[in-house]
Write a protein that holds these residues in place. Structure first.
Motif, PDB file in Angstrom:
ATOM      1  N   VAL A   1       2.455   7.260 100.261  1.00 18.07           N
ATOM      2  CA  VAL A   1       3.708   6.773 100.863  1.00 18.07           C
ATOM      3  C   VAL A   1       4.902   7.267 100.059  1.00 18.07           C
ATOM      4  CG1 VAL A   1       5.083   4.708 101.348  1.00 18.07           C
ATOM      5  CG2 VAL A   1       2.653   4.761 101.952  1.00 18.07           C
ATOM      6  N   ALA A   2       4.793   7.218  98.729  1.00 12.37           N
ATOM      7  CA  ALA A   2       5.898   7.665  97.882  1.00 12.37           C
ATOM      8  C   ALA A   2       6.173   9.152  98.065  1.00 12.37           C
ATOM      9  CB  ALA A   2       5.582   7.361  96.416  1.00 12.37           C
ATOM     10  N   ILE A   3       5.122   9.968  98.097  1.00 15.30           N
ATOM     11  CA  ILE A   3       5.300  11.416  98.280  1.00 15.30           C
ATOM     12  C   ILE A   3       5.868  11.725  99.660  1.00 15.30           C
ATOM     13  CG2 ILE A   3       4.063  13.610  98.502  1.00 15.30           C
ATOM     14  CD1 ILE A   3       2.159  12.643  96.315  1.00 15.30           C
ATOM     15  N   GLY A   4       5.389  11.028 100.671  1.00 15.73           N
ATOM     16  CA  GLY A   4       5.856  11.288 102.030  1.00 15.73           C
ATOM     17  C   GLY A   4       7.267  10.795 102.292  1.00 15.73           C
ATOM     18  N   TRP A   5       7.709   9.784 101.547  1.00 15.73           N
ATOM     19  CA  TRP A   5       9.001   9.145 101.841  1.00 15.73           C
ATOM     20  C   TRP A   5      10.140   9.678 100.972  1.00 15.73           C
ATOM     21  CZ3 TRP A   5      11.158   6.737 105.636  1.00 15.73           C
ATOM     22  CH2 TRP A   5      12.274   5.929 105.445  1.00 15.73           C
ATOM     23  N   TRP A   6       9.875   9.870  99.684  1.00  9.08           N
ATOM     24  CA  TRP A   6      10.925  10.300  98.761  1.00  9.08           C
ATOM     25  C   TRP A   6      10.727  11.763  98.365  1.00  9.08           C
ATOM     26  CZ3 TRP A   6       8.901   5.230  97.425  1.00  9.08           C
ATOM     27  CH2 TRP A   6       9.799   4.187  97.715  1.00  9.08           C
ATOM     28  N   ARG A   7      11.742  12.571  98.629  1.00  5.57           N
ATOM     29  CA  ARG A   7      11.648  14.000  98.329  1.00  5.57           C
ATOM     30  C   ARG A   7      11.480  14.259  96.830  1.00  5.57           C
ATOM     31  NH1 ARG A   7      13.732  17.593 102.198  1.00  5.57           N
ATOM     32  NH2 ARG A   7      12.841  16.968 104.217  1.00  5.57           N
ATOM     33  N   TRP A   8      12.155  13.477  95.988  1.00 10.98           N
ATOM     34  CA  TRP A   8      12.074  13.727  94.547  1.00 10.98           C
ATOM     35  C   TRP A   8      10.671  13.451  94.015  1.00 10.98           C
ATOM     36  CZ3 TRP A   8      10.766   9.943  91.059  1.00 10.98           C
ATOM     37  CH2 TRP A   8      10.861   8.614  91.498  1.00 10.98           C
ATOM     38  N   VAL A   9       9.975  12.469  94.604  1.00 12.71           N
ATOM     39  CA  VAL A   9       8.591  12.207  94.209  1.00 12.71           C
ATOM     40  C   VAL A   9       7.702  13.372  94.645  1.00 12.71           C
ATOM     41  CG1 VAL A   9       6.620  10.658  94.463  1.00 12.71           C
ATOM     42  CG2 VAL A   9       8.927   9.711  94.324  1.00 12.71           C
ATOM     43  N   GLU A  10       7.943  13.870  95.841  1.00 19.51           N
ATOM     44  CA  GLU A  10       7.167  15.010  96.336  1.00 19.51           C
ATOM     45  C   GLU A  10       7.344  16.226  95.435  1.00 19.51           C
ATOM     46  OE1 GLU A  10       6.610  17.650 100.437  1.00 19.51           O
ATOM     47  OE2 GLU A  10       8.314  16.286 100.201  1.00 19.51           O
ATOM     48  N   ARG A  11       8.598  16.528  95.062  1.00 20.03           N
ATOM     49  CA  ARG A  11       8.857  17.688  94.203  1.00 20.03           C
ATOM     50  C   ARG A  11       8.229  17.521  92.824  1.00 20.03           C
ATOM     51  NH1 ARG A  11      14.115  17.479  96.690  1.00 20.03           N
ATOM     52  NH2 ARG A  11      14.864  16.245  94.923  1.00 20.03           N
ATOM     53  N   ALA A  12       8.207  16.282  92.331  1.00 17.06           N
ATOM     54  CA  ALA A  12       7.706  16.046  90.981  1.00 17.06           C
ATOM     55  C   ALA A  12       6.177  16.018  90.912  1.00 17.06           C
ATOM     56  CB  ALA A  12       8.272  14.722  90.446  1.00 17.06           C
ATOM     57  N   ILE A  13       5.518  15.491  91.947  1.00 17.82           N
ATOM     58  CA  ILE A  13       4.080  15.204  91.856  1.00 17.82           C
ATOM     59  C   ILE A  13       3.218  16.162  92.664  1.00 17.82           C
ATOM     60  CG2 ILE A  13       2.312  13.452  92.381  1.00 17.82           C
ATOM     61  CD1 ILE A  13       4.302  11.328  91.650  1.00 17.82           C
ATOM     62  N   GLU A  14       3.706  16.629  93.814  1.00 25.06           N
ATOM     63  CA  GLU A  14       2.833  17.397  94.706  1.00 25.06           C
ATOM     64  C   GLU A  14       2.246  18.651  94.059  1.00 25.06           C
ATOM     65  OE1 GLU A  14       2.564  18.515  99.359  1.00 25.06           O
ATOM     66  OE2 GLU A  14       4.417  19.078  98.345  1.00 25.06           O
TER      67      GLU A  14
ATOM     68  N   ARG B   1       8.130  -0.949 105.482  1.00 30.07           N
ATOM     69  CA  ARG B   1       7.163  -1.987 105.833  1.00 30.07           C
ATOM     70  C   ARG B   1       6.924  -2.085 107.335  1.00 30.07           C
ATOM     71  NH1 ARG B   1       7.723  -8.483 104.389  1.00 30.07           N
ATOM     72  NH2 ARG B   1       5.797  -9.133 105.428  1.00 30.07           N
ATOM     73  N   PHE B   2       7.998  -2.026 108.111  1.00 31.87           N
ATOM     74  CA  PHE B   2       7.879  -2.331 109.541  1.00 31.87           C
ATOM     75  C   PHE B   2       7.861  -1.104 110.452  1.00 31.87           C
ATOM     76  CE2 PHE B   2       9.929  -6.157 107.698  1.00 31.87           C
ATOM     77  CZ  PHE B   2       8.934  -7.068 107.994  1.00 31.87           C
ATOM     78  N   VAL B   3       8.203   0.067 109.922  1.00 33.49           N
ATOM     79  CA  VAL B   3       8.227   1.275 110.755  1.00 33.49           C
ATOM     80  C   VAL B   3       7.252   2.325 110.224  1.00 33.49           C
ATOM     81  CG1 VAL B   3       9.650   3.127 111.720  1.00 33.49           C
ATOM     82  CG2 VAL B   3      10.630   0.845 111.405  1.00 33.49           C
ATOM     83  N   ILE B   4       7.446   2.732 108.968  1.00 32.41           N
ATOM     84  CA  ILE B   4       6.659   3.835 108.418  1.00 32.41           C
ATOM     85  C   ILE B   4       5.175   3.485 108.295  1.00 32.41           C
ATOM     86  CG2 ILE B   4       6.267   5.238 106.356  1.00 32.41           C
ATOM     87  CD1 ILE B   4       8.586   6.171 108.035  1.00 32.41           C
ATOM     88  N   LEU B   5       4.872   2.337 107.656  1.00 32.26           N
ATOM     89  CA  LEU B   5       3.462   1.982 107.457  1.00 32.26           C
ATOM     90  C   LEU B   5       2.703   1.806 108.769  1.00 32.26           C
ATOM     91  CD1 LEU B   5       3.332  -0.354 104.321  1.00 32.26           C
ATOM     92  CD2 LEU B   5       2.263   1.885 104.622  1.00 32.26           C
TER      93      LEU B   5
END
Length: 275
Positions: free
Chosen positions: A98-111, A183-187
């Motif tokens: 969820v973090a990688i898919g939602w926040w671009r900075w997490v994706e750039r850092a971890i993917e 919580r109510f849309v993405i998940l």
């Protein structure tokens, strides 16, 4: 009343076709084993495998020798390792996905790290797992975690990234905060992909726990399988294989029931769309 009769008839017909192929395979196996083309010691007949398996479970006739009546302990040990590793993988994989898919900075850092580690076969971690954790439950749980983690992670990322952006815009225009959007849309929108990853992950979890038990643990169905191989007890080897398959099937069936319950809204919308 006629509707109930039709439903029962349809269920019986479906069950008949579902079990037709396994029954035919068992009959062919029995006939081929008794034909003598391959020695019975190398390819035991299903009847012998079943007799040994029942003794392994219930301890009725000593056909399983030292393993007589010990199936429940072996199965429990394997189930415990699968459950522990799988739950860790599910929680961490969904959260990180969820973090990688939602926040671009997490994706750039971890993917990049994830994509580098993902192709490494989990079995290649066995030497390190034994060095780190010793010969016990921990290396098996670690390997199960590795096997289940990446399918769950990648499917969660896919589910979050492919969520309907129109729903997000509509919820944002209605004043939803970021936490409410998650919580109510993405998940809910990502749930079908998440469950697909969970079902793939449970199969990988069973494969890895059996592999780990062959090498790094002295109990469980995988250990029983490998130990039987050393003593040329191929009836026990096949009984262990069947046990693993059935327990894996049961785990997937439980997940499927949970999925059908959670995604009931999707089934209703599909039926309405067809109507």
């Amino acid at each position: 009343m006629s509707g109930m009769k039709f439903s029962l008839s349809h269920s019986l017909s479906e069950a008949k076709w579902r079990f037709a192929v396994p029954v035919l395979l068992v009959l062919f196996w029995e006939a081929f084993s008794r034909s003598g083309v391959i020695p019975a010691s190398l390819l035991p007949a299903p009847s012998r495998v079943f007799s040994t398996w029942m003794d392994w479970i219930f301890g009725i006739n000593e056909a399983a020798q030292d393993s007589s009546g010990k199936w429940i302990y072996d199965a429990f040990a394997s189930c415990m390792r699968v459950t522990a590793g799988y739950l860790i993988a599910a929680v961490s994989g969904i959260a990180l996905g969820v973090a990688i898919g939602w926040w671009r900075w997490v994706e750039r850092a971890i993917e990049p790290t994830v994509q580098m580690l993902r192709p490494v076969p989990p079995v290649s971690w066995i030497p390190l797992a034994i060095i780190w954790f010793g010969i016990a439950n921990k290396p098996a749980i670690f390997l199960v975690f590795l096997g289940a983690f990446f399918p769950i992670l990648m499917n969660t990322v896919h589910g979050v990234k492919t969520s309907d952006r129109n729903l997000l815009r509509a919820a944002a225009m209605a004043g939803a905060k970021q936490g409410q959007l998650l919580r109510f849309v993405i998940l809910p929108a990502a749930m079908p992909s998440i469950f697909a990853g969970l079902r793939i992950g449970i199969g990988s979890a069973w494969m890895l726990t059996v592999t780990a038990e062959m090498v790094a643990v002295k109990s469980g169905l995988g250990y029983a399988l490998w130990d039987s191989y050393y003593f040329l007890r191929y009836d026990l080897v096949i009984a262990a294989m069947i046990s693993i398959g059935l327990l894996g099937f049961l785990a997937d069936w439980i997940l499927k029931q949970i999925m059908n319950s959670v995604l009931r809204w999707q089934q209703v919308s599909t039926v309405q769309g067809k109507a």
